[in-house]
Every structure is written in structure tokens, then in C-alpha cells.
Scaffold this motif. Structure first.
Motif, short mmCIF file in Angstrom:
data_model
loop_
_atom_site.label_atom_id
_atom_site.label_comp_id
_atom_site.label_asym_id
_atom_site.label_seq_id
_atom_site.Cartn_x
_atom_site.Cartn_y
_atom_site.Cartn_z
N SER A 128 0.88 -1.17 0.00
CA SER A 128 0.00 0.00 0.00
C SER A 128 0.91 1.21 0.00
O SER A 128 1.64 1.45 0.96
CB SER A 128 -0.88 0.03 1.25
N VAL A 129 0.90 1.96 -1.09
CA VAL A 129 1.79 3.11 -1.20
C VAL A 129 1.04 4.42 -1.01
O VAL A 129 1.48 5.48 -1.47
CB VAL A 129 2.53 3.09 -2.54
N ASN A 130 -0.06 4.34 -0.33
CA ASN A 130 -0.79 5.54 0.07
C ASN A 130 -0.04 6.19 1.23
O ASN A 130 0.09 5.58 2.30
CB ASN A 130 -2.22 5.16 0.47
N PHE A 131 0.47 7.38 1.02
CA PHE A 131 1.27 8.03 2.05
C PHE A 131 0.46 8.33 3.31
O PHE A 131 1.01 8.43 4.39
CB PHE A 131 1.86 9.34 1.52
N ARG A 132 -0.86 8.47 3.15
CA ARG A 132 -1.71 8.79 4.28
C ARG A 132 -2.80 7.72 4.43
O ARG A 132 -3.99 8.01 4.51
CB ARG A 132 -2.31 10.20 4.11
N GLU A 133 -2.34 6.49 4.51
CA GLU A 133 -3.23 5.35 4.68
C GLU A 133 -3.66 5.22 6.14
O GLU A 133 -2.94 5.66 7.05
CB GLU A 133 -2.47 4.08 4.27
N GLU A 134 -4.83 4.62 6.37
CA GLU A 134 -5.19 4.26 7.74
C GLU A 134 -4.14 3.30 8.28
O GLU A 134 -3.71 2.39 7.56
CB GLU A 134 -6.56 3.57 7.78
N LEU A 135 -3.74 3.47 9.51
CA LEU A 135 -2.63 2.70 10.04
C LEU A 135 -2.90 1.20 10.01
O LEU A 135 -2.00 0.41 9.71
CB LEU A 135 -2.30 3.15 11.47
N ILE A 210 -4.80 1.18 17.80
CA ILE A 210 -5.77 1.01 16.72
C ILE A 210 -7.09 0.46 17.27
O ILE A 210 -8.17 0.95 16.94
CB ILE A 210 -5.20 0.05 15.65
N ALA A 211 -7.00 -0.55 18.14
CA ALA A 211 -8.20 -1.14 18.73
C ALA A 211 -8.97 -0.11 19.56
O ALA A 211 -10.21 -0.09 19.55
CB ALA A 211 -7.81 -2.34 19.59
N ASP A 212 -8.25 0.74 20.27
CA ASP A 212 -8.90 1.76 21.09
C ASP A 212 -9.69 2.74 20.20
O ASP A 212 -10.82 3.12 20.53
CB ASP A 212 -7.84 2.51 21.90
N ILE A 213 -9.08 3.15 19.10
CA ILE A 213 -9.77 4.07 18.18
C ILE A 213 -10.99 3.40 17.55
O ILE A 213 -12.06 4.00 17.43
CB ILE A 213 -8.79 4.56 17.10
N GLY A 219 -17.21 4.85 10.72
CA GLY A 219 -17.34 5.54 9.44
C GLY A 219 -16.17 6.43 9.08
O GLY A 219 -15.01 6.09 9.30
N ARG A 220 -16.51 7.61 8.55
CA ARG A 220 -15.47 8.53 8.10
C ARG A 220 -14.61 9.03 9.24
O ARG A 220 -13.41 9.26 9.07
CB ARG A 220 -16.12 9.72 7.38
N GLU A 221 -15.21 9.20 10.40
CA GLU A 221 -14.45 9.67 11.55
C GLU A 221 -13.42 8.63 11.96
O GLU A 221 -12.28 8.97 12.32
CB GLU A 221 -15.38 10.00 12.71
N LYS A 225 -9.38 9.22 12.01
CA LYS A 225 -8.59 9.01 13.23
C LYS A 225 -7.45 8.02 12.99
O LYS A 225 -6.35 8.20 13.53
CB LYS A 225 -9.49 8.51 14.35
N LEU A 226 -7.70 6.99 12.19
CA LEU A 226 -6.66 6.00 11.90
C LEU A 226 -5.58 6.58 11.00
O LEU A 226 -4.40 6.24 11.11
CB LEU A 226 -7.27 4.76 11.26
N ILE A 227 -5.97 7.48 10.08
CA ILE A 227 -4.97 8.17 9.26
C ILE A 227 -4.10 9.07 10.14
O ILE A 227 -2.87 9.05 10.04
CB ILE A 227 -5.66 9.01 8.17
N ASP A 228 -4.74 9.82 11.02
CA ASP A 228 -4.00 10.72 11.92
C ASP A 228 -3.07 9.93 12.83
O ASP A 228 -1.94 10.36 13.10
CB ASP A 228 -4.97 11.54 12.76
N LEU A 229 -3.53 8.77 13.30
CA LEU A 229 -2.69 7.94 14.17
C LEU A 229 -1.44 7.49 13.43
O LEU A 229 -0.33 7.53 13.98
CB LEU A 229 -3.49 6.72 14.66
#
Length: 511
Positions: A128-135, A210-213, A219-221, A225-229
Motif C-alpha cells: 500500500s503506497v498511500n502516504f496517508r493510509e489508515e494505520l 488502533i483497537a482503542d480508536i 465511518g469517516r471519523e 482518526k486511523l490516518i491521523d494515528l
């Protein structure tokens, strides 16, 4: 065929009769490498492709036939050797419907073991070469999936593994970067005497976060949050983005799990259109540097944070494919070793950001009409690289001005969003994702890769060139790369199409 006599080639005899499993052939580099194998290694035993089914195609075979075999990367091969191409696909290509991030590729246990018994090597191009992927997703593809690679290699009998990584696993390290194990620039992780870093506890901590989030958001939120993490954790340990961080973690897992096995970490820099093979300028999609070029060509961005004197590291895709195949042959020749190679241009044939911009702008000014899908018209403004602090100050001031203008126009009944606002947002978005790569404070070296090519001999250096010193940057950028973008990567010149392309590239990058 373009193969010289294999009597004086070391690579061709080493790969003759071998059965190689490849992941990631739906991607850019995977296709270039597969085409090179088909065209230049006709005596290979077989190629096993792990391909995920999707909504459009139920299994790997149909997806290969419709998405891979029909690619323009095979255009020359089909034109010159159509019967050979069809025969190779029928007899030597074996498609496996699997998902690399699922345990044992999502295959039944018996099928996974049977697959291991059929192959002689593994080349992992999937990522996955998405620089801002969900963790969690980046973890699954770039890190955890490598456990399947290790297991398959182990069952098969310690067969060679070539892991296609990235030079940017070096993170925030500065200066001259050589082909070696990479240490984090921030935080402290225990390092084994063998050189790799112990990351098991770190991965467990991140999984708990990740589990805590997941327990709090949906949904989108949740996605946000996973991208920000991912970005936050990557930055905290010394990486610019989630992609490079999770690729580094994957390297550590392989270095630990495959101790005593045949392992090569092959790290390309910014991969762009082919230099020569199978055709000059072949490219699929819009890559890192192209997103900024396209935004400028469509008159959406005229300035960007960048260091004109900085060496940006661009490498054509065919040199990457050749590097993979040379390193694979080496593992068959002298098995049981670990190697790290960087496929790059920075030290050997440096290209500064300033020269990169100047070459592209000169071509745009003189020959914009040649690139009907790239340019709307001759660019009216120059493209300027500025200090990031200045860029941030300018964009902040412009945001305030445009906000006031928008509110004023709104009171007058003007409901349309301002074009200037959209263009500013595009510049800010691109800056957030790519400015690390346009303000380089590092220079990548690949002395070990060049030594490998020399050891394989002059015939293989001609058959499988990897040396970036062969690139004439002015010619490549102006006459090869831009032509390739216009011919292969872009569908049309409408502003809406361009906007979608720029946005998609900002969200997801292909290697």
C-alpha cells in the motif's frame, strides 16, 4: 526476442527453469518486471502471480486477462511476438486467487503448502503506497503480510525472498545514505546484534491504539482518526508518512525471521516512467513528481515548497525491474545471504529540484502543444519553489483573504466557490503530502548494487542495466517522461478529469 546468447550471461542460466512467485503485478513495477521476464527470460520455468479478486473480476485468472495481459506495457511484445506472448501466458503464467494480507494469502492450508512446493523464489512487489493510509490497513499490507512471505519461504525450504521496499525507509535520516540497516532518528528501539531492530513490542502497542480508536469511532471519523494515528506515530519515530514507516517495520520483520535465509531488500527511490524498456516513457498512473507537474500544467499550482539545490531522487521503472532480477539471480548463485540494495540516482547522477523544474518548464514553454492531454495551454506563470516556512505564510495569508472575499460574495448572492480557493486547497494538500520529497536533506547511494551488476558481467549489464549514470536528465524529462505521461497516463484534458487525477494521486501513490 532481445536476449543475447546465455552462454556469456550469468543471470539467464541462473533463472532458467526457476518457478518464481510474484505479488503486486497489478501495480506499476510489477507489470514492468513481468514484461521483462516474458521478453528476456524465455527459459524461466514458470511465474506464479498472487492476485486479489475484486468486484469486477471473481478470480485471479480473469483479472489477469482483463487488467494485466491487456496492459500497454506488453504492446511491443505482442506486436513482435504475439504467438510467444500467448503461449507464455497459457503455459508459464499461473494465477492464484489470494489476498496477501490474509493468513496464508487466504488460501486453504493444503493449497498454501502445495503452492510452496511449486516455487523456487518469492518476489514481493505488493504494497500500500498511500502516504496517508489508515494505520491498520498499512500495517496489514506493508508489515503483517510479510509473515505470509516468511511462512511460504520456510515451507518451501528457505527459498530466496526479494522484498521490494523503498529508499525512504531511511526516514528523517540526513546526509549520505548507504545500503544498510536503517536506524530510527527518533525514539529508542532495541537493536539485535545481527543489525535489525526488535519491533514486536512496538507493533503490539500500535495495535492496541488502533483497537482503542476502533472502539470509539465509526465511518469517516474512524478512517480519519486511523490516518491521523499513522502520521502521528510515524513522525514520532522519525518517518514522514505511514507508508515509509510500515515498510520499515516490514523490513525488520524479514531481517529477523529470515536470519540465515536468502533475503534481499531492494529499495527504489521515486519510481517514474521507463528509460528504455519496453518503450521509453511507459508509465501507469500519475506518480509523486507528476502530481505536482499535473497541478501546474492544469494551472492549479504555481508555487510549492521545495529546495532548488536539493537532490531529488528519481529512478526509471525499468532500472528497478532489472535490479530485482539481478538480485534474484544473485540469491540463486550464492544463497543464504542478506543483501540491501538501493536503486537510485542521487549519488551517481544527481538531479536537483531546480534542474527538474527548469527542464519541465522549458519543455512546457517550447512544446506545450505536443502534450495535448497534459497542458490546457502554454503556461502563463512560472513554477516557483519556495522555502516551506514562506509557503506556509503565503498560503495562510491567501486563505484569510479568500475567506473574506468568499463571505463578501456570499452576501451579494454569489454561491459558487472561488476557483482561487480550490487551487489554494490543491497546493496545500499536495504540500502536506509531498513537501518532504521536494526538500531533500539526504543523498542515496547504490555502490553495492553497481558492484553486483559488475560481478554479473558486461553481458548482464547490457541485458539488465541498473546504472543511473546512463540517464541524460534533460532528454529523459523533456522527451521521454513528459511524452510518456501524455501517451500512457492521462486520459483527457478536461479540467474535471485533471482535478480528479490530482486528488487521487494525493490520496494514493503507486510504487
Amino acid at each position: 526476442m532481445d536476449v543475447s546468447s546465455n552462454k556469456v550471461s550469468q543471470t539467464l542460466p541462473l533463472l532458467r527453469g526457476k518457478h518464481v512467485l510474484i505479488t503486486g503485478t497489478t501495480g506499476f513495477v510489477g507489470k514492468v518486471m513481468l514484461e521483462k521476464i516474458m521478453r528476456s527470460i524465455p527459459d524461466i520455468g514458470g511465474v506464479y502471480l498472487v492476485i486479489r479478486g475484486n468486484k469486477k473480476y471473481a478470480n485471479a485468472g480473469s483479472r489477469f486477462a482483463k487488467e494485466i495481459a491487456t496492459s500497454s506495457v506488453f504492446e511491443s511484445l505482442k506486436l513482435n511476438s504475439a504467438d510467444y506472448f500467448n503461449d507464455f501466458c497459457d503455459r508459464r503464467i499461473h494465477c492464484i486467487s489470494g489476498e496477501i494480507s490474509e493468513p496464508q494469502f487466504g488460501l486453504p492450508r493444503q493449497e498454501f503448502r502445495e503452492l510452496a512446493g511449486k516455487i523456487d523464489a518469492i518476489v514481493n512487489c505488493a504494497a500500500s503506497v498511500n502516504f496517508r493510509e489508515e494505520l491498520d490497513r498499512a500495517f496489514a499490507i506493508n508489515t503483517h503480510s510479510l509473515r505470509n512471505i516468511v511462512e511460504l519461504s520456510d515451507i518451501a525450504g528457505n527459498i530466496p525472498v526479494i522484498q521490494v521496499s523503498t529508499c525512504y525507509v531511511n526516514g528523517f535520516n540526513k546526509g549520505h545514505i548507504h545500503e544498510t540497516t536503517v536506524a530510527p532518528t527518533r525514539g529508542e528501539l532495541p537493536q539485535h546484534k545481527a543489525g535489525y531492530f526488535e519491533v514486536g513490542s512496538l507493533i503490539e502497542e500500535l495495535e492496541l491504539k488502533i483497537a482503542d480508536i476502533r472502539s470509539q469511532y465509526q465511518g469517516r471519523e474512524l478512517k480519519s482518526k486511523l490516518i491521523d494515528l499513522g502520521i502521528r506515530e510515524a513522525n514520532a519515530l522519525g518517518w514522514n508518512d505511514t507508508y515509509t514507516f510500515t515498510k520499515w517495520l516490514g523490513e525488520q520483520l524479514l531481517l529477523k525471521s529470515l536470519r540465515g535465509y536468502s533475503l534481499t531488500l531492494l529499495r527504489p527511490s521515486i519510481i517514474e516512467s521507463t528509460l528504455n524498456e519496453p518503450a521509453p516513457g511507459w508509465i501507469e498512473g500519475v506518480k509523486v513528481a507528476d502530481a505536482i507537474l499535473l497541478a501546474y500544467a492544469k494551472e492549479k499550482v504555481t508555487f510549492f515548497p521545495g529546495k532548488r539545490s536539493g537532490v531529488i531522487d528519481v529512478i526509471p521503472a525499468d532500472l528497478v525491474a532489472n535490479s530485482i532480477l539481478l538480485s534474484l539471480a544473485e540469491q540463486f548463485k550464492t544463497p543464504g545471504n542478506h543483501h540491501v540494495y538501493q536503486c537510485c540516482s542521487g549519488a551517481a547522477n544527481p538531479l536537483t529540484l531546480g534542474n527538474f523544474i527548469d527542464h519541465l518548464m522549458a519543455e512546457a514553454k517550447e512544446n506545450h502543444a505536443t502534450y495535448d492531454k497534459l497542458f490546457l495551454r502554454q503556461p502563463r506563470k512560472p513554477f516557483i519553489a519556495v522555502n516551506k516556512r514562506l509557503f506556509n505564510a503565503i498560503t495562510y495569508s491567501m486563505s484569510i483573504i479568500l475567506l473574506i472575499a468568499s463571505q463578501t460574495l456570499g452576501k451579494l448572492g454569489w454561491k459558487r466557490s472561488l476557483k482561487a480557493r480550490r487551487n489554494l486547497d490543491a497546493a496545500i494538500t499536495l504540500s502536506t503530502i509531498f513537501s518532504f520529497y521536494t526538500e531533500p536533506e539526504y543523498v542515496f547511494h547504490n555502490d553495492k548494487l553497481i558492484d553486483l551488476a559488475k560481478r554479473m558481467g558486461p553481458v548482464d549489464q547490457a541485458l539488465f542495466p541498473v546504472d543511473a549514470r546512463a540517464i541524460d536528465w534533460e532528454h529523459y524529462l523533456r522527451k521521454v517522461h513528459m511524452a510518456g505521461l501524455n501517451r500512457y497516463a492521462l486520459k483527457g484534458k478536461s479540467d474535471k478529469v485533471a482535478s480528479r487525477t490530482i486528488l487521487a494521486t494525493s490520496q494514493k501513490q503507486a510504487a
